[in-house]
Scaffold this motif. Structure first.
Motif, PDB file in Angstrom:
ATOM      1  N   ALA A  42     -10.352  -0.842  -0.028  1.00  0.00           N
ATOM      2  CA  ALA A  42     -11.787  -1.491   0.453  1.00  0.00           C
ATOM      3  C   ALA A  42     -11.527  -1.711   2.184  1.00  0.00           C
ATOM      4  O   ALA A  42     -13.122  -1.419   2.458  1.00  0.00           O
ATOM      5  N   ILE A  43      -9.921  -0.876   2.583  1.00  0.00           N
ATOM      6  CA  ILE A  43     -10.247  -0.814   3.784  1.00  0.00           C
ATOM      7  C   ILE A  43     -11.171   0.763   4.610  1.00  0.00           C
ATOM      8  O   ILE A  43     -12.515   0.206   5.188  1.00  0.00           O
ATOM      9  N   ILE A  44     -11.427   1.086   3.425  1.00  0.00           N
ATOM     10  CA  ILE A  44     -12.312   2.476   3.553  1.00  0.00           C
ATOM     11  C   ILE A  44     -13.577   1.905   3.850  1.00  0.00           C
ATOM     12  O   ILE A  44     -14.665   2.282   4.499  1.00  0.00           O
ATOM     13  N   LEU A  45     -13.607   1.527   2.550  1.00  0.00           N
ATOM     14  CA  LEU A  45     -15.177   0.993   2.603  1.00  0.00           C
ATOM     15  C   LEU A  45     -15.962  -0.163   3.547  1.00  0.00           C
ATOM     16  O   LEU A  45     -16.669   0.288   3.386  1.00  0.00           O
ATOM     17  N   ALA A  46     -14.949  -0.910   4.426  1.00  0.00           N
ATOM     18  CA  ALA A  46     -15.496  -1.500   4.784  1.00  0.00           C
ATOM     19  C   ALA A  46     -16.125  -1.001   5.902  1.00  0.00           C
ATOM     20  O   ALA A  46     -17.151  -1.388   6.527  1.00  0.00           O
ATOM     21  N   VAL A  47     -14.692   0.495   6.657  1.00  0.00           N
ATOM     22  CA  VAL A  47     -15.086   0.910   7.419  1.00  0.00           C
ATOM     23  C   VAL A  47     -16.480   1.648   7.512  1.00  0.00           C
ATOM     24  O   VAL A  47     -17.494   1.335   8.257  1.00  0.00           O
ATOM     25  N   MET A  48     -17.108   2.177   6.121  1.00  0.00           N
ATOM     26  CA  MET A  48     -18.326   3.056   5.645  1.00  0.00           C
ATOM     27  C   MET A  48     -18.892   2.001   5.730  1.00  0.00           C
ATOM     28  O   MET A  48     -20.404   2.314   6.150  1.00  0.00           O
ATOM     29  N   ILE A  49     -19.741   0.994   5.604  1.00  0.00           N
ATOM     30  CA  ILE A  49     -20.282  -0.816   5.458  1.00  0.00           C
ATOM     31  C   ILE A  49     -20.801  -1.254   6.433  1.00  0.00           C
ATOM     32  O   ILE A  49     -21.700  -1.606   6.324  1.00  0.00           O
ATOM     33  N   LEU A  50     -19.524  -1.135   7.456  1.00  0.00           N
ATOM     34  CA  LEU A  50     -20.118  -1.565   8.508  1.00  0.00           C
ATOM     35  C   LEU A  50     -21.498  -1.599   9.206  1.00  0.00           C
ATOM     36  O   LEU A  50     -21.575  -2.454  10.225  1.00  0.00           O
ATOM     37  N   ALA A  93     -14.583   9.214  -0.817  1.00  0.00           N
ATOM     38  CA  ALA A  93     -14.303   8.570  -0.968  1.00  0.00           C
ATOM     39  C   ALA A  93     -13.241   7.584  -1.506  1.00  0.00           C
ATOM     40  O   ALA A  93     -11.145   7.777  -1.550  1.00  0.00           O
ATOM     41  N   VAL A  94     -13.767   6.549  -2.543  1.00  0.00           N
ATOM     42  CA  VAL A  94     -13.215   5.745  -3.102  1.00  0.00           C
ATOM     43  C   VAL A  94     -11.523   6.813  -4.127  1.00  0.00           C
ATOM     44  O   VAL A  94     -10.697   6.257  -4.352  1.00  0.00           O
ATOM     45  N   PHE A  95     -12.174   7.518  -4.789  1.00  0.00           N
ATOM     46  CA  PHE A  95     -11.000   9.083  -5.820  1.00  0.00           C
ATOM     47  C   PHE A  95     -10.645   9.055  -4.969  1.00  0.00           C
ATOM     48  O   PHE A  95      -9.283   9.018  -5.725  1.00  0.00           O
ATOM     49  N   MET A  96     -10.144   9.215  -3.870  1.00  0.00           N
ATOM     50  CA  MET A  96      -9.341   9.315  -3.137  1.00  0.00           C
ATOM     51  C   MET A  96      -7.956   8.834  -2.794  1.00  0.00           C
ATOM     52  O   MET A  96      -7.348   9.346  -2.543  1.00  0.00           O
ATOM     53  N   LEU A 153      -4.341   6.372   6.018  1.00  0.00           N
ATOM     54  CA  LEU A 153      -4.256   5.302   5.693  1.00  0.00           C
ATOM     55  C   LEU A 153      -3.027   4.734   5.022  1.00  0.00           C
ATOM     56  O   LEU A 153      -1.808   4.227   4.741  1.00  0.00           O
ATOM     57  N   VAL A 154      -3.211   5.673   3.326  1.00  0.00           N
ATOM     58  CA  VAL A 154      -1.417   5.418   2.378  1.00  0.00           C
ATOM     59  C   VAL A 154      -0.789   5.902   2.602  1.00  0.00           C
ATOM     60  O   VAL A 154      -0.474   5.515   1.809  1.00  0.00           O
ATOM     61  N   PRO A 155      -0.224   6.933   3.632  1.00  0.00           N
ATOM     62  CA  PRO A 155       0.683   7.221   4.051  1.00  0.00           C
ATOM     63  C   PRO A 155       1.426   5.872   4.658  1.00  0.00           C
ATOM     64  O   PRO A 155       2.508   5.404   4.428  1.00  0.00           O
ATOM     65  N   PHE A 156       0.961   5.118   5.541  1.00  0.00           N
ATOM     66  CA  PHE A 156       0.682   4.478   6.776  1.00  0.00           C
ATOM     67  C   PHE A 156       1.611   2.840   5.270  1.00  0.00           C
ATOM     68  O   PHE A 156       2.204   2.391   5.844  1.00  0.00           O
ATOM     69  N   LEU A 157       0.361   2.670   4.322  1.00  0.00           N
ATOM     70  CA  LEU A 157       0.254   1.482   3.740  1.00  0.00           C
ATOM     71  C   LEU A 157       2.063   1.153   2.757  1.00  0.00           C
ATOM     72  O   LEU A 157       2.728   0.812   2.233  1.00  0.00           O
ATOM     73  N   ALA A 158       2.416   3.057   2.356  1.00  0.00           N
ATOM     74  CA  ALA A 158       3.118   3.254   1.906  1.00  0.00           C
ATOM     75  C   ALA A 158       4.623   3.185   2.206  1.00  0.00           C
ATOM     76  O   ALA A 158       5.321   2.181   1.335  1.00  0.00           O
ATOM     77  N   LYS A 159       4.509   3.278   3.715  1.00  0.00           N
ATOM     78  CA  LYS A 159       5.945   3.486   4.586  1.00  0.00           C
ATOM     79  C   LYS A 159       6.006   1.906   5.287  1.00  0.00           C
ATOM     80  O   LYS A 159       6.949   1.266   4.703  1.00  0.00           O
ATOM     81  N   LEU A 160       4.828   0.802   5.118  1.00  0.00           N
ATOM     82  CA  LEU A 160       4.956  -0.419   5.511  1.00  0.00           C
ATOM     83  C   LEU A 160       5.377  -1.691   3.990  1.00  0.00           C
ATOM     84  O   LEU A 160       6.037  -2.188   4.919  1.00  0.00           O
ATOM     85  N   THR A 161       4.857  -0.747   3.140  1.00  0.00           N
ATOM     86  CA  THR A 161       5.066  -1.717   1.752  1.00  0.00           C
ATOM     87  C   THR A 161       6.331  -1.382   0.843  1.00  0.00           C
ATOM     88  O   THR A 161       6.372  -1.747   0.256  1.00  0.00           O
ATOM     89  N   GLY A 162       6.535   0.186   0.822  1.00  0.00           N
ATOM     90  CA  GLY A 162       7.494   1.699  -0.037  1.00  0.00           C
ATOM     91  C   GLY A 162       6.522   0.714  -1.325  1.00  0.00           C
ATOM     92  O   GLY A 162       7.942   1.002  -2.374  1.00  0.00           O
ATOM     93  N   TYR A 204     -14.033  10.101   5.206  1.00  0.00           N
ATOM     94  CA  TYR A 204     -13.648   9.059   5.754  1.00  0.00           C
ATOM     95  C   TYR A 204     -12.384   8.796   4.383  1.00  0.00           C
ATOM     96  O   TYR A 204     -11.555   8.703   4.878  1.00  0.00           O
ATOM     97  N   GLY A 205     -12.684   9.391   3.150  1.00  0.00           N
ATOM     98  CA  GLY A 205     -11.395   9.700   1.898  1.00  0.00           C
ATOM     99  C   GLY A 205      -9.888  10.350   2.395  1.00  0.00           C
ATOM    100  O   GLY A 205      -9.369  10.045   2.158  1.00  0.00           O
ATOM    101  N   PHE A 206     -10.970  11.652   3.130  1.00  0.00           N
ATOM    102  CA  PHE A 206      -9.641  12.228   4.013  1.00  0.00           C
ATOM    103  C   PHE A 206      -8.757  11.736   5.125  1.00  0.00           C
ATOM    104  O   PHE A 206      -7.812  11.609   4.893  1.00  0.00           O
TER     105      PHE A 206
END
Length: 298
Positions: free
Chosen positions: A157-165, A227-230, A138-147, A130-132
């Motif tokens: 939180a998105i990664i954790l939401a998928v993990m606990i779902l 996963a959170v650390f990454m 996810l991180v590159p996508f959000l960086a490109k989307l939000t600058g 999940y972290g990888f």
């Protein structure tokens, strides 16, 4: 006479076996209890040593974490832990409960037989996977989307939401499926629609089980580390936005533990953080038991 003697030998042998197994079970229970209490006592003792060098007010209410200058304020870590857990639960619960309703009351049996193992499969995926995915997608996508840099509470939180779902979904589905059929039939017989029956009858009746699933999910979200650390960025500061690098208790322990020596103030503060996580986990377990007991009484 021979048959009676043989029967007595068999009875004595069984009695010895029963006593042996009884002692083994008691010994195992005592050993497990001793290990658990030893861990709690050791972490608690080491953690409380922090207050020889750091005041409780500084540790709990200051966000100044500068170990090189003997400043150990952990407020940002505690705040980040609760904020990240709450955010991941907010993201996950609507999808988990919707999925549980679909699998328990709407999906045909053949589809349920496919979805249930698929849901269980998500639980078994290692957190590093999940972290990888979060780090490389996810991180590159959000960086490109939000600058921004892309790291922060939002991707975590998105990664954790998928993990606990899957956890919340499975427990909620079990709670819905365990309800008596007469409850649903009575509601439909009174003229309620299927949706009204689900929303006004089945969900309230299954609330203790659903709440147990949510609490279990919170426990996993709060204790997740790798996963959170990454994807969190791991800067020891208060976040100014959801896409600002910050740190939570678990990642602070992982990041700083290799740089400390046993018995120092810095090392003791990390043990105190571990004690806080331990106490929170125990509190969540206590809440689950109270909810379960209340459900049994009802």
């Amino acid at each position: 006479m021979l048959e009676s003697s043989s029967s007595d030998k068999w009875s004595r042998r069984q009695s010895r076996t029963d006593r042996t197994m009884h002692r083994i079970f008691i010994g195992s229970a005592v050993l497990v209890s001793a290990v658990i209490f030893s861990i709690i006592l050791f972490v608690g003792y080491q953690g409380l040593q922090t207050f020889r060098d750091v005041s409780p007010g500084t540790f709990f209410f200051s966000a100044d974490w500068t170990p090189d200058q003997n400043r150990f304020g952990a407020f940002s870590f505690i705040f980040g832990t609760f904020a990240l857990t709450g955010l991941s639960v907010i993201f996950s619960v609507p999808f988990a409960i919707s999925g549980a309703i679909f699998m328990a009351k709407i999906a045909p049996n053949w589809m349920r037989e496919i979805l249930r193992p698929a849901t269980d499969l998500f639980v078994g995926i290692p957190s590093v996977v999940y972290g990888f995915i979060g780090l490389t997608v996810l991180v590159p996508f959000l960086a490109k989307l939000t600058g921004t840099i892309g790291y922060g509470m939002l991707p975590a939180a998105i990664i954790l939401a998928v993990m606990i779902l899957p956890t919340i979904l499975s427990v909620s589905e079990d709670a819905l499926r365990s309800l008596p059929e007469s409850l649903e039939e009575a509601s439909l017989a009174l003229g309620a629609t299927r949706w009204q029956t689900i929303w006004r009858v089945l969900l309230p009746a299954a609330r203790p089980g659903i709440l147990t699933g949510v609490i279990l999910g919170m426990g996993r979200a709060m204790g997740e580390t790798l996963a959170v650390f990454m994807v969190l960025g791991n800067s020891p500061k208060m976040p100014k936005s959801l896409l600002d690098s910050t740190t939570v208790l678990t990642t602070a322990i992982v990041k700083d533990m290799p740089h400390t020596f046993y018995g120092t103030a810095w090392n003791n503060t990390l043990y105190l953080m571990a004690l806080i996580l331990l106490l929170i986990s125990m509190l969540l377990i206590l809440i689950i038991r109270l909810v379960s007991r209340r459900s049994e009484v009802q």
